[in-house]
Design an enzyme around this catalytic site. Structure first.
Site, short mmCIF file in Angstrom:
data_model
loop_
_atom_site.label_atom_id
_atom_site.label_comp_id
_atom_site.label_asym_id
_atom_site.label_seq_id
_atom_site.Cartn_x
_atom_site.Cartn_y
_atom_site.Cartn_z
N SER A 119 0.84 -1.20 0.00
CA SER A 119 0.00 0.00 0.00
C SER A 119 0.88 1.26 0.00
CB SER A 119 -0.97 -0.04 1.18
OG SER A 119 -1.98 0.94 1.05
N HIS A 160 -5.48 -0.93 -3.72
CA HIS A 160 -6.87 -1.13 -3.25
C HIS A 160 -7.91 -0.74 -4.31
CE1 HIS A 160 -4.81 -1.49 0.56
NE2 HIS A 160 -4.41 -0.24 0.50
#
Length: 207
Positions: A119, A160
């Site tokens: 991330s 995501h």
């Protein structure tokens, strides 16, 4: 030899990581959870740590926000892999820059040490993280003046993609920058594998 594994949710693609990295038993990992320090939700850090430990790897934790330069230099040099967790990408860059760690990581990656980014840790590999402002809050990095990032790759990870709670944020980044930046969206079940200048997307999109 540049080798990177970039993911949205590391625990969800750990099997892909093992396929890429091979046996990690007794491998030592500099584990950098710094980006998560300003976040309320941080279960992903424990998930990543546990995934490594279950395969017999050694975790050497390094929080850039509190470590000395000597400790940072020593841990990055002696361990075999570098893992950078998710969290706030701007706070992460602030601490990478403030401590001089960014340059050290760049040197180790160019020398062949594997980089694992989850991330925020994946987005920080881009040349610049200005595009992240639609996903992360700048308020967490009051000392940050320059968005120049690690520049390990020539593309910009959008993690995501289609995954709650980042559906709108990821789409906003794509809508805003798709014509000006080489974006690379990945969802929580995909990973980007980089070998030198070769990039491969693994995993199946489940959005």
């Amino acid at each position: 030899m540049k080798k990177l594994f970039l993911a949205s949710s590391f625990a969800d693609v750990f099997d892909l990581f093992l396929d890429f990295a091979g046996n990690i038993q007794n491998k030592s990992i500099t584990f950098i959870p710094t980006a998560s320090k300003v976040e309320e939700v941080k279960f992903y850090v424990d998930d990543a740590r546990n995934a490594f430990l279950q395969q017999g790897a050694f975790i050497d934790e390094l929080d850039l926000s509190t470590a000395s330069l000597a400790e940072i230099t020593d841990k990055l040099a002696k361990n075999e892999m570098i893992y950078v967790s998710g969290g706030n990408t701007f706070f992460l860059l602030q601490e990478l820059t403030r401590t001089g760690t960014a340059q050290l990581i760049q040197q180790h990656i160019q020398a062949g040490k594997m980089y694992i980014g989850e991330s925020a840790g994946a987005m920080i590999s881009a040349p610049n993280i200005d595009y992240v402002k639609y996903m992360d809050s700048l308020d967490q990095a009051p000392m940050l003046r320059d968005f120049t990032a690690l520049n390990l790759v020539d593309f910009y990870v959008v993690p995501h993609y289609t995954n709650f709670p980042f559906v709108e944020a990821a789409q906003k980044i794509i809508d805003t920058y798709s014509t000006t930046l080489p974006l690379q969206p990945i969802d929580n079940h995909q990973a980007i594998l980089v070998n030198n200048e070769t990039k491969i997307i693994r995993g199946n999109h489940k959005g």
